[in-house]
Write an enzyme that holds these catalytic residues in place. Structure first.
Site, PDB file in Angstrom:
ATOM      1  N   ASP A 284       0.831  -1.211   0.000  1.00  0.00           N
ATOM      2  CA  ASP A 284       0.000   0.000   0.000  1.00  0.00           C
ATOM      3  C   ASP A 284       0.863   1.259   0.000  1.00  0.00           C
ATOM      4  OD1 ASP A 284      -2.387   1.378  -0.007  1.00  0.00           O
ATOM      5  OD2 ASP A 284      -2.606   1.363   2.167  1.00  0.00           O
ATOM      6  N   GLY A 285       0.345   2.310  -0.620  1.00  0.00           N
ATOM      7  CA  GLY A 285       1.010   3.614  -0.574  1.00  0.00           C
ATOM      8  C   GLY A 285       1.525   4.121  -1.916  1.00  0.00           C
TER       9      GLY A 285
ATOM     10  N   TRP B 262       2.770   7.990  -2.783  1.00  0.00           N
ATOM     11  CA  TRP B 262       4.155   8.162  -3.247  1.00  0.00           C
ATOM     12  C   TRP B 262       4.162   9.056  -4.494  1.00  0.00           C
ATOM     13  CZ3 TRP B 262       6.890   7.276  -7.701  1.00  0.00           C
ATOM     14  CH2 TRP B 262       8.290   7.284  -7.587  1.00  0.00           C
TER      15      TRP B 262
ATOM     16  N   ARG C 253      -1.204   9.003 -10.199  1.00  0.00           N
ATOM     17  CA  ARG C 253      -1.166   7.825  -9.310  1.00  0.00           C
ATOM     18  C   ARG C 253      -0.567   6.600  -9.999  1.00  0.00           C
ATOM     19  NH1 ARG C 253      -4.145   7.723  -4.672  1.00  0.00           N
ATOM     20  NH2 ARG C 253      -4.456   5.503  -4.950  1.00  0.00           N
TER      21      ARG C 253
ATOM     22  N   HIS D 165       2.117   3.299  -9.104  1.00  0.00           N
ATOM     23  CA  HIS D 165       1.930   1.853  -9.306  1.00  0.00           C
ATOM     24  C   HIS D 165       3.085   1.281 -10.126  1.00  0.00           C
ATOM     25  CE1 HIS D 165      -1.875   2.247  -7.404  1.00  0.00           C
ATOM     26  NE2 HIS D 165      -2.457   2.888  -8.393  1.00  0.00           N
TER      27      HIS D 165
ATOM     28  N   LEU E 154      11.009 -20.273  -5.281  1.00  0.00           N
ATOM     29  CA  LEU E 154      10.105 -19.394  -4.519  1.00  0.00           C
ATOM     30  C   LEU E 154       8.719 -19.446  -5.165  1.00  0.00           C
ATOM     31  CD1 LEU E 154       9.783 -16.918  -2.411  1.00  0.00           C
ATOM     32  CD2 LEU E 154      10.069 -15.477  -4.422  1.00  0.00           C
TER      33      LEU E 154
ATOM     34  N   ARG F 265       2.166  -4.847   6.152  1.00  0.00           N
ATOM     35  CA  ARG F 265       1.424  -3.830   5.401  1.00  0.00           C
ATOM     36  C   ARG F 265       2.243  -2.560   5.397  1.00  0.00           C
ATOM     37  NH1 ARG F 265      -4.798  -2.384   4.588  1.00  0.00           N
ATOM     38  NH2 ARG F 265      -4.474  -0.531   3.324  1.00  0.00           N
TER      39      ARG F 265
ATOM     40  N   ILE G 292      -6.705  -4.690   7.604  1.00  0.00           N
ATOM     41  CA  ILE G 292      -6.508  -5.876   6.755  1.00  0.00           C
ATOM     42  C   ILE G 292      -7.072  -5.671   5.343  1.00  0.00           C
ATOM     43  CG2 ILE G 292      -8.588  -7.076   7.607  1.00  0.00           C
ATOM     44  CD1 ILE G 292      -5.518  -9.106   7.432  1.00  0.00           C
TER      45      ILE G 292
HETATM   46  C1  IPE Z   1      -5.305  -2.653  -0.105  1.00  0.00           C
HETATM   47  O1  IPE Z   1      -5.035  -1.304  -0.246  1.00  0.00           O
HETATM   48  C2  IPE Z   1      -5.310  -3.319  -1.442  1.00  0.00           C
HETATM   49  C3  IPE Z   1      -4.005  -3.441  -2.113  1.00  0.00           C
HETATM   50  C4  IPE Z   1      -2.862  -3.066  -1.640  1.00  0.00           C
HETATM   51  C5  IPE Z   1      -4.060  -4.065  -3.405  1.00  0.00           C
HETATM   52  P1  IPE Z   1      -6.187  -0.195  -0.353  1.00  0.00           P
HETATM   53  O2  IPE Z   1      -5.504   1.084  -0.537  1.00  0.00           O
HETATM   54  O3  IPE Z   1      -7.164  -0.591  -1.391  1.00  0.00           O
HETATM   55  O4  IPE Z   1      -6.874  -0.296   1.075  1.00  0.00           O
HETATM   56  P2  IPE Z   1      -7.816   0.764   1.827  1.00  0.00           P
HETATM   57  O5  IPE Z   1      -8.894   1.153   0.859  1.00  0.00           O
HETATM   58  O6  IPE Z   1      -6.969   1.918   2.222  1.00  0.00           O
HETATM   59  O7  IPE Z   1      -8.334   0.020   3.023  1.00  0.00           O
HETATM   60  C1  IPE Z   2      -1.715   0.221  -3.291  1.00  0.00           C
HETATM   61  O1  IPE Z   2      -1.434   1.575  -3.348  1.00  0.00           O
HETATM   62  C2  IPE Z   2      -1.938  -0.376  -4.657  1.00  0.00           C
HETATM   63  C3  IPE Z   2      -3.343  -0.686  -4.961  1.00  0.00           C
HETATM   64  C4  IPE Z   2      -4.343  -0.612  -4.133  1.00  0.00           C
HETATM   65  C5  IPE Z   2      -3.611  -1.123  -6.314  1.00  0.00           C
HETATM   66  P1  IPE Z   2      -2.593   2.657  -3.304  1.00  0.00           P
HETATM   67  O2  IPE Z   2      -2.984   2.969  -4.696  1.00  0.00           O
HETATM   68  O3  IPE Z   2      -3.711   2.221  -2.426  1.00  0.00           O
HETATM   69  O4  IPE Z   2      -1.830   3.880  -2.667  1.00  0.00           O
HETATM   70  P2  IPE Z   2      -2.406   4.920  -1.607  1.00  0.00           P
HETATM   71  O5  IPE Z   2      -2.861   4.130  -0.415  1.00  0.00           O
HETATM   72  O6  IPE Z   2      -3.532   5.637  -2.269  1.00  0.00           O
HETATM   73  O7  IPE Z   2      -1.242   5.796  -1.309  1.00  0.00           O
HETATM   74 MG    MG Z   3      -4.084   2.481  -0.446  1.00  0.00          MG
END
Ligand code: IPE
Ligand code: IPE
Ligand code: MG
Length: 240
Positions: free
Chosen positions: A13-14, A18, A26, A30, A124, A174, A181
């Site tokens: 996540d993030g 970033w 965005r 990714h 792996l 995470r 979760i």
């Molecule tokens: C969880 O992240 C899903 C993935 C990393 C693929 P999200 O960014 O979708 O989660 P929420 O919405 O903040 O809970």
């Molecule tokens: C996780 O990063 C990747 C996916 C959910 C596909 P995010 O896209 O949720 O990134 P933030 O949480 O918005 O920074």
């Molecule tokens: Mg996210």
């Protein structure tokens, strides 16, 4: 060398934050996330991790703006063709875990091709959770058990789950600072250790991974027992 968890699962996540911090779209986050994953897979293999499971796209991520969803689908299709030859050469066995319905025929073909091409690898196991949700998994497993007329037991449900080919994760990481979760491995994380990192996924480097593993190694996994029981078990197995 200190021991490593056999199965690590990561909520990557993030990426969006970033990118936003850098005034980038965005999807650029990714893309950077794919680079981080490539390196993380290599490092896990080098450290002796047996299974890596990553959350790449959740059942709920369809609710994002259409441009982002289509950007993610395109990136996934591109990564499939670009990354598979190297993963194959590195001994990685790929599995895509999640609902196939809703994915384009191009993506499904890429998934099947990648799984076939790497099926004989043993270094792996990499499970990519894509269009995945823990609730989806429990429901599809229950439906399978019911359709086969089997009894609804933990054993039968476990066998019908999408990750039945691997043991449950030892460590769930995470990144991105959130402590939730988000519908990841609801069934399988029953006894996993959790580690939350404030680093955004594109910044999660080898040192950050090693720090998570070091914290894991300090945890006492009791599985419902007491510390005293664990100590006497350890003394017994040292004797025998
Ligand atoms: C969880 O992240 C899903 C993935 C990393 C693929 P999200 O960014 O979708 O989660 P929420 O919405 O903040 O809970
Ligand atoms: C996780 O990063 C990747 C996916 C959910 C596909 P995010 O896209 O949720 O990134 P933030 O949480 O918005 O920074
Ligand atoms: Mg996210």
């Amino acid at each position: 060398m200190s021991p490593v968890p056999h199965h690590i699962a990561i909520v990557m996540d993030g990426n969006g934050r970033w990118a936003s911090k850098r005034f980038l779209p965005r999807v650029a986050g990714h893309k950077q996330g794919v680079d981080t994953l490539r390196r993380c897979v290599k490092t896990c293999a080098q450290r002796g991790v047996g299974v890596l499971t990553v959350f790449a796209f959740s059942s709920e991520n369809w609710n994002r703006p259409v441009e982002e969803v289509s950007g993610l689908m395109d990136l996934f299709a591109m990564a499939l063709t670009r990354e598979v030859p190297q993963l194959k050469a590195d001994g990685v066995q790929l599995h895509f875990v999640g609902e196939r319905a809703g994915l384009s025929s191009k993506v499904i073909a890429g998934i099947e091709q990648a799984e076939r091409a790497t099926a004989a690898n043993t270094r792996l196991i990499l499970n990519v959770c894509f269009n995945y949700g823990g609730r989806w998994d429990i429901v599809q497993a229950a439906a399978k058990v019911a359709a086969e007329g089997k009894p609804v037991t933990e054993l039968e449900l476990g066998r019908a789950m999408a990750l039945a080919h691997v043991p449950d994760p030892d460590l769930v990481i995470r990144t991105g600072g959130e402590q939730r979760i988000s519908n990841f491995l609801l069934w399988q994380s029953a006894y996993s250790e959790f580690y939350f990192s404030d680093k955004l996924w594109p910044e999660f480097d080898d040192a950050a991974l090693d720090a998570a593993i070091a914290v894991f190694n300090q945890r006492e996994r009791r599985f419902g027992k007491t510390s005293e029981q664990l100590a006497s078990q350890a003394a017994f197995s040292a004797e025998t």
